[in-house]
Write an enzyme that holds these catalytic residues in place. Structure first.
Site, PDB file in Angstrom:
ATOM      1  N   ASP A 217      -3.025   8.567   4.228  1.00 53.47           N
ATOM      2  CA  ASP A 217      -2.204   9.742   3.945  1.00 53.47           C
ATOM      3  C   ASP A 217      -0.743   9.336   4.070  1.00 53.47           C
ATOM      4  O   ASP A 217      -0.390   8.227   3.686  1.00 53.47           O
ATOM      5  CB  ASP A 217      -2.574  10.905   4.865  1.00 53.47           C
ATOM      6  N   HIS A 292       2.464  -3.348  -4.860  1.00 58.37           N
ATOM      7  CA  HIS A 292       1.353  -4.087  -5.473  1.00 58.37           C
ATOM      8  C   HIS A 292       0.069  -3.294  -5.277  1.00 58.37           C
ATOM      9  O   HIS A 292      -0.232  -2.827  -4.174  1.00 58.37           O
ATOM     10  CB  HIS A 292       1.181  -5.465  -4.832  1.00 58.37           C
TER      11      HIS A 292
END
Length: 467
Positions: A217, A292
């Site tokens: 989260d 990434h």
């Protein structure tokens, strides 16, 4: 460290100067000075490092004796804590956590809540102190009803540093209506589930730097109301990613900078999320981001379907600068690296996207999508927001210069929700090529004072107009 000449400052954009800290952050008195006034060792109040005896009562008694000037000292060792502590008031005090506290008991609430205090410090002198929430004991049954680990409410002039927060049953660290805070040299490691936020901030004049977060989260997120927030050298290591929101009615956020944010295998590199609502976000800088393997990259979503619609025409976003983003996204055709969706009745204005180069890891094309966002760069349109539009641009060639460094501690898999999460070592690097502002406590020749001195020096340099 970021000291600039007056001539250099004059050349900076007004946005960058204004979106700074408004003054001093951190405690007004050093921990060594507090300790010389009085030290309250919890073991003198009945605490036992046996991983069974509740340490809560001992901390409360030590706090009563040291809250008005002194250090509550928790020595190295393993302690159990079934209490839910609310430590209120106090001035020129500190909690030195050199041991490890293990959450026990099934009550919700907050394991630690510090409120109505000033000139406060929560730290480890060895960088080995930790709170182990053992949240998996709740999560394996699908419950998020356990306690938050550490919450501050109405606290001014304080810091949290050199501690690890691990496997919280709920949120890990929350700053609620606080002022003049510094959060640094921390590792936060949670389960692979929503509702396990890393750092949540709705406060004023806060500097968060050199922090690693693993969860699913919020990594480091600003909520409303907030102003003068500086977030630097952040490592979202298999996380939800950094964000702003969710934003609802009467949103009031201004002068926020995120700088040097590295995001690996997360939901997004940065997201602003709302659905309806009112109020505004202004003067936001998002610069020097590397990503990434993330699902989303830049995601501004004024029609975010994962939250219920809030009454109002929408939150007005104005004066947002996005610059120097590099790296790759998971699937650029399915979820392009730029998504700017603004409400028709509350369009986004004065948005600048510059020096932005990301490329897809899957396939050979990616999309940029914009709706009612006005400014410059990629799919944004010129204008003042008086007309609506929606456009999608498909790119089939990789942009120049998208290649970016990775971090050696990138996780190979997420932590689950049904087994204990190990306590991590706090890293010494949080962004490729960036040196942390302060050495880890206890690092330099075993002398914690050197880290304290470095932190104090950097704090006082971060004033409006001196960054």
């Amino acid at each position: 460290m970021h000291s600039l000449s007056l001539i250099s400052l004059a050349l900076l954009s007004p946005l960058l100067v204004n979106a700074q800290l408004s003054g001093h952050v951190g405690p007004l008195t050093s921990s060594s000075s507090k300790a010389s006034t009085k030290t309250c060792n919890v073991q003198d109040y009945g605490a036992k490092a046996d991983k069974e005896t509740d340490i809560g009562s001992a901390i409360e008694k030590a706090w009563d004796d040291c809250a008005e000037g002194g250090v509550v000292y928790i020595p190295s060792g393993d302690y159990a804590m079934s209490s839910r502590l609310k430590l209120s008031g106090g001035k020129a005090s500190a909690i030195q956590l050199d041991g490890i506290i293990y959450r026990t008991g099934s009550d919700g609430g907050n394991l630690f809540m510090i409120e109505h205090s000033s000139d406060f410090e929560f730290f480890s002198s060895t960088s080995q102190g930790a709170i182990q929430g053992l949240g998996y004991e709740f999560h394996k049954d699908g419950s998020l009803n356990g306690p938050r680990l550490l919450r501050f409410y109405d606290v001014t002039d304080f810091s949290v540093h050199d501690v690890a927060l691990v496997d919280s049953p709920a949120f890990h660290l929350s700053l609620d209506t606080c002022k003049n805070a510094e959060i640094y040299n921390m590792a936060i490691r949670g389960g692979d589930s929503g509702g396990l936020d890393g750092v949540d901030i709705w406060s004023e004049n806060v500097w968060v730097h050199d922090v690693e977060v693993t969860n699913k989260d919020e990594c480091v997120t600003v909520k409303s109301p907030a102003k003068n927030i500086l977030v630097e050298n952040i490592y979202c290591n298999w996380s939800g990613g950094c964000a702003m929101g969710s934003l609802g009615a009467d949103t009031n956020i201004s002068d926020v900078v995120y700088r040097n944010v590295y995001t690996w295998k997360s939901n997004q590199m940065y997201m602003i999320k709302s659905n309806g609502g009112s109020g505004s976000v202004s003067n936001l800088v998002l610069e020097n981001f590397i990503g990434h393997g993330n699902a989303y990259s830049l995601d501004i979503d004024g029609e975010w379907s994962s939250m219920s619609t809030v009454s109002g025409d929408g939150v007005q976003l104005n004066n947002i600068t996005v610059r120097n983003w590099k790296g790759t996204e998971e699937d650029g055709a399915a979820r392009g690296p730029i998504k700017v969706v603004c409400a028709e009745k509350a369009p986004c204005t004065d948005i600048t996207i510059d020096d932005f180069a990301l490329w897809t890891e899957s396939g050979d094309e990616q999309t940029y999508s914009c709706e009612n966002g006005f400014g410059s760069g990629f799919c944004l349109q010129d204008g003042d927001g008086t007309s609506s539009y929606s456009t999608v641009i498909t790119e089939t060639a990789a942009p120049t210069g998208y290649e970016a460094s990775s971090m050696s501690n990138d996780l190979s898999t997420a932590f689950g929700t049904d087994a204990s999460i190990p306590i991590p070592t706090i890293p010494t690097s949080f962004f490729p090529g960036a040196t942390p502002y302060s050495a880890l406590a206890g690092a330099a020749s075993g002398n914690a004072a050197k880290a304290t001195s470095s932190a104090t020096a950097s704090r006082f340099r971060h004033r409006r107009g001196s960054h």
